[in-house]
Design a protein around this motif. Structure first.
Motif, short mmCIF file in Angstrom:
data_model
loop_
_atom_site.label_atom_id
_atom_site.label_comp_id
_atom_site.label_asym_id
_atom_site.label_seq_id
_atom_site.Cartn_x
_atom_site.Cartn_y
_atom_site.Cartn_z
N MET A 21 0.84 -1.21 0.00
CA MET A 21 0.00 0.00 0.00
C MET A 21 0.87 1.25 0.00
SD MET A 21 -3.08 -0.87 2.59
CE MET A 21 -1.98 -1.81 3.64
N PRO A 22 0.54 2.21 -0.81
CA PRO A 22 1.35 3.43 -0.84
C PRO A 22 1.04 4.29 0.39
CG PRO A 22 -0.54 3.65 -2.29
CD PRO A 22 -0.59 2.27 -1.73
N LEU A 23 1.98 5.14 0.73
CA LEU A 23 1.69 6.13 1.77
C LEU A 23 0.61 7.06 1.25
CD1 LEU A 23 5.28 6.98 2.96
CD2 LEU A 23 3.57 5.58 4.11
N LEU A 24 -0.14 7.61 2.18
CA LEU A 24 -1.25 8.48 1.81
C LEU A 24 -0.77 9.62 0.91
CD1 LEU A 24 -4.22 8.21 2.68
CD2 LEU A 24 -3.82 10.14 4.23
N GLY A 25 -1.46 9.81 -0.18
CA GLY A 25 -1.14 10.94 -1.06
C GLY A 25 0.08 10.72 -1.92
N GLU A 26 0.76 9.58 -1.79
CA GLU A 26 1.98 9.36 -2.57
C GLU A 26 1.63 8.81 -3.94
OE1 GLU A 26 5.69 7.15 -1.04
OE2 GLU A 26 4.60 5.69 -2.22
N THR A 27 1.66 9.63 -4.95
CA THR A 27 1.33 9.13 -6.28
C THR A 27 2.45 9.36 -7.28
OG1 THR A 27 0.22 11.21 -6.77
CG2 THR A 27 -1.18 9.38 -6.08
N VAL A 28 3.39 10.23 -6.96
CA VAL A 28 4.49 10.45 -7.90
C VAL A 28 5.57 9.40 -7.70
CG1 VAL A 28 4.10 12.93 -8.08
CG2 VAL A 28 5.64 12.04 -6.31
N SER A 29 6.45 9.32 -8.68
CA SER A 29 7.54 8.36 -8.58
C SER A 29 8.42 8.67 -7.39
CB SER A 29 8.39 8.42 -9.86
OG SER A 29 9.64 7.85 -9.61
N ALA A 30 8.77 7.61 -6.66
CA ALA A 30 9.58 7.81 -5.47
C ALA A 30 10.90 7.06 -5.58
CB ALA A 30 8.81 7.33 -4.25
N SER A 31 11.28 6.72 -6.81
CA SER A 31 12.40 5.80 -6.95
C SER A 31 13.73 6.29 -6.40
CB SER A 31 12.55 5.34 -8.38
OG SER A 31 11.97 6.23 -9.26
N PRO A 32 14.10 7.55 -6.53
CA PRO A 32 15.41 7.93 -6.00
C PRO A 32 15.54 7.53 -4.52
CG PRO A 32 14.47 9.73 -7.26
CD PRO A 32 13.41 8.69 -7.14
N ARG A 33 14.48 7.75 -3.77
CA ARG A 33 14.45 7.37 -2.37
C ARG A 33 14.73 5.88 -2.17
NH1 ARG A 33 9.61 7.51 0.83
NH2 ARG A 33 8.35 7.97 -0.99
N PHE A 34 14.27 5.05 -3.12
CA PHE A 34 14.34 3.60 -2.90
C PHE A 34 15.69 2.99 -3.25
CE2 PHE A 34 9.52 3.66 -3.33
CZ PHE A 34 9.37 3.81 -1.96
N GLU A 35 16.57 3.80 -3.79
CA GLU A 35 17.90 3.27 -4.10
C GLU A 35 18.52 2.60 -2.87
OE1 GLU A 35 18.96 3.35 -7.27
OE2 GLU A 35 20.69 2.16 -6.67
N TYR A 36 18.29 3.18 -1.70
CA TYR A 36 18.93 2.66 -0.48
C TYR A 36 18.48 1.24 -0.13
CZ TYR A 36 14.62 3.61 2.18
OH TYR A 36 13.33 3.60 2.64
N LEU A 65 5.59 -1.41 0.89
CA LEU A 65 6.10 -1.26 -0.48
C LEU A 65 5.40 -2.28 -1.38
CD1 LEU A 65 9.87 -0.91 0.46
CD2 LEU A 65 8.44 0.88 -0.56
N ASP A 66 4.99 -1.83 -2.56
CA ASP A 66 4.22 -2.74 -3.41
C ASP A 66 4.73 -2.73 -4.84
OD1 ASP A 66 3.34 -0.37 -4.48
OD2 ASP A 66 1.28 -0.55 -3.77
N GLU A 67 4.03 -3.45 -5.71
CA GLU A 67 4.45 -3.58 -7.12
C GLU A 67 4.66 -2.21 -7.77
OE1 GLU A 67 1.47 -4.64 -5.92
OE2 GLU A 67 0.32 -2.97 -6.70
N CYS A 68 3.87 -1.23 -7.38
CA CYS A 68 4.00 0.10 -7.98
C CYS A 68 5.34 0.74 -7.60
CB CYS A 68 2.85 1.00 -7.53
SG CYS A 68 1.28 0.50 -8.24
#
Lengths: 480, 480
Positions: free
Chosen positions: B1-16, B204-207
């Motif tokens: 499930m995404p965090l509330l209101g999170e609809t834009v790409s968040a990939s840079p954050r996920f590099e870690y 964290l999900d498929e999106c």
């Protein structure tokens, strides 16, 4: 082409094709530095234990495999029932005349270069040879074909083919397909009664051989690879009679433009369109398939599986993802996977001493570490009143440490329940990755077939074959 | 499930997520007589060359693989970026609190027994753990999943998986499918940049992961096995963006009633119907496939083959029957096999010094004994203006005497022309019968992949993948 006016079954007459007392192979070279099809036939007959006389014939004379090579057919001291021709096409009219003089009954023409070639003289030569044979009372197999494989009498066209006889008859316009089928079938513990590769069918054709297999008591299942036919009405009658007598699996080659072009180059066959075949075969109760693998998959079911009463399958395997995929594949191929009744689910929960009921609804996920429960799991699912058959799916190569041993253990457990479970059980078994898993899978497959389980490469191919198999028996039931 | 209101790409954050400096594996038992998933993870990290710190955690203390086992997370001297949980579900809320206290950024929950089980408390526990993590700024992978495979940093969930990195990203709701894919891909000389098995997707999900792979420069091809999703609108946007950026191959699991039941037992996923997926994926330009084999077949093409301009195939192989079957299979899968122009046919006739023109019309039958002409045959067919690509089909196991050597010779000839031929060339290669042919086929396959040829199990599977591949590029061209 049939003899004029010949429309009734002629199979008793054709028994002699499969039981020659003596065979002359014409066109045997003693030059081992070159590929020699004549020599290959002599070797195949020797290796297959042909009990009659074998006479190699070749201009050079000499010896092959400790057999004297006769310069000509007429030099052979005894009588000759059957001749295999491996000489150039241009020399075959002369050979047929020699055969007539020698009292030969059957000529198998391995020789190619007749109606299948583009040049017009090919077809003309074929007609000439067929007409010569007809006038002398000689029956022709071919030309341009591998001929007869009959393990019972040691007739063979390939040294390495098994000598064991089975219950499948195969009429194959292509010799290559016939050889591939025998080799692949062997890994499934399936063997053939008779195979006839008949090529251009200048005289004896698919109808003659289908008729023969229809009446042959040693053949329980008839399979056929056919590129084309000459006489549509006769062909339909023969197919109808065969399908009524025995399970008949037909693979029609040359259904596409490219395939038709290849078929006419291959055997000179004129192939019909796919749609007409589909409806006709369905109507007469034959099973139509679309690859050599599917021919063998159907033979596996007809040979190994008690017909399920319907298409409701209980799916058992290891892994959540695998279970999803297995259920989807079954549905796509026409089977259903109904929810197991609550009593059975409770029984499975008790077996696994688990509070979780979710994995026992169908598909049933056995979990990775619970392989020792396969036995009881299969029995519980088989006891479900709404389940017609069971597919157990196994993937070898999942874990590097346990997988080969795990597969062995699984196979032991499964073979242990054979005969105990009242519903038909099918196994889908495949390796992933490195060769050692392929080898382990081959061992597991052999053990399962030996125990009497039908084994398939994938859940999808199993489900496809089962769908056709159940359709076959349901149609038969309705038409009675 | 995404965090509330999170609809834009968040990939840079996920590099870690893919670059932890230290990993604690919680739930490591030193009792080697029992299966231990915690120990398995420690072993996998060691074997995969993870360069950061590895801290086993288990109540018993002691040592595993020469590493000290810490009784609790708090006992670890250094900081911990990433925790792998292999403890019972009931203990996980406590673990998440401990992780928060220790400053852990990511928790991968291998632990199962949450939303995927039938009992209601499973879903409740999952929500509790997700909410605890969210409040502490911890991101969760899973629960009920294998986690991350990233050869570059030595993150792995299976000891035996290759350490080599490649260009394929794989988002797989199933860990079992992920492992099977890696093992099978290895035989095709294909390797992965990152694989994420994300199970129940409580946080964290498929999106999130599809978005990450869309932006990941190391990933050239995105593949996905998805059982269900939470937020339809977000999912569609993510898929659309991914498909625009890179080839995207999607295998949707749970398209049947049984499959949906299995998916909900497996990962608690709620799967949509097949029809909606098909039209949606087509519309956004993703490639939908229907088995794990087909996922890899598409990856093979995207990795190895210059896109053909159209679907007109030149078919080259050995055997008349095989040629018919190959042409029919191509037609059934959507390719065409046009007649070769007369100039090319004459050239082939000259190569084979044969008067017969029939076998060079397409399909081209190379004959059994003429394998040394494969080279020139492929070049001649490739020079045909109407041909977009070539399929060479080979069957290993036809002749017991020559086949293994013949296959080697063929492979040498084919690898010799790589780079010389201007049209894309695909090889269909399969064994028939005994295991030695399987082994010879595996060797031939490895040599061909090494030389850069895409290899398939059958003409049918090659044609199916090629049809989708050409469609993919034609759609992209139109939408530009």
């Amino acid at each position: 082409m049939p003899l004029l006016g010949e429309t009734v079954s002629a199979s008793p007459r054709f028994e002699y094709l499969f039981h020659p007392r003596s065979i002359a192979v014409v066109g045997v070279s003693t030059d081992f530095s070159r590929v020699g099809p004549g020599r290959m036939y002599v070797e195949a007959l020797l290796g297959s234990g042909f009990k009659g006389k074998i006479y190699p014939v070749g201009r050079s004379g000499g010896q092959v495999f400790d057999l004297r090579v006769y310069p000509a057919l007429k030099d052979i001291p005894g009588s000759v029932d059957y001749v295999i021709s491996a000489i150039p096409a241009s020399e075959t009219p002369r050979l047929v005349k020699d055969c007539a003089a020698k009292g030969v009954k059957t000529v198998h023409m391995f020789t190619a270069g007749f109606g299948e070639i583009a040049a017009k003289n090919g077809k003309k030569l074929e007609d000439e040879v067929a007409s010569l044979a007809r006038r002398s009372g000689i029956r022709l197999i071919g030309p341009n074909c591998m001929g007869i494989f009959c393990p019972d009498t040691g007739l063979s066209f390939e040294l390495s083919l098994p000598r064991r006889s089975g219950s499948i008859g195969f009429v194959s316009q292509s010799g290559g397909n016939a050889i591939q089928a025998v080799r692949e079938a062997q890994t499934k513990n399936l063997y053939f009664s008779k195979i006839i590769s008949y090529g251009n069918a200048a005289d004896l054709d698919e109808c003659d051989f289908l008729d023969y297999l229809t009446d042959d008591p040693g053949t329980k299942i008839i399979t056929a690879y056919i590129e084309g036919f000459e006489d549509g009405e006769r062909f339909k009658n023969v197919i109808r009679r065969a399908a009524r007598a025995k399970p008949l699996v037909v693979y029609k080659g040359g259904t596409s433009a490219g395939g038709r072009r290849a078929a006419s180059s291959h055997t000179g066959a004129i192939a019909g369109s796919e749609i007409v075949w589909e409806s006709f075969l369905k109507q007469v109760g034959a099973v139509q398939v679309y690859s050599l693998d599917e021919v063998l998959d159907m033979a596996v079911l007809f040979n190994y599986l008690t017909p399920p009463k319907g298409k409701a399958v209980g799916i058992i395997g290891i892994g959540g993802g695998n279970s999803v995929l297995a259920a989807d594949a079954c549905a796509r191929e026409g089977l259903t996977a109904p929810l197991l009744p609550s009593a059975i689910r409770r029984r499975l929960e008790a077996i696994y001493s688990s509070e979780a009921g979710g994995s026992f609804r169908n598909p049933v996920d056995m979990y990775f570490a619970k392989f020792n429960l396969a036995h009881e799991t299969v029995r519980a699912v088989a006891d479900s009143p709404g389940i017609d058959l069971i597919i157990v799916h196994m993937t070898i190569g999942w874990s590097p440490k346990n997988d080969v041993d795990l597969a062995k253990k699984h196979v032991e457990l499964l073979t242990g329940i054979c005969g105990e479970v009242k519903k038909p059980v099918v196994v889908a078994l495949r390796p992933f990755g490195p060769a050692k898993y392929t080898d382990a899978t081959a061992d597991a497959e052999a053990a399962l077939f030996e125990a009497g389980f039908p084994v398939f490469f994938s859940v999808a191919s199993a489900a496809r074959a089962i769908n056709r198999y159940v359709d076959y028996y349901q149609r038969r039931k309705r038409s009675r």
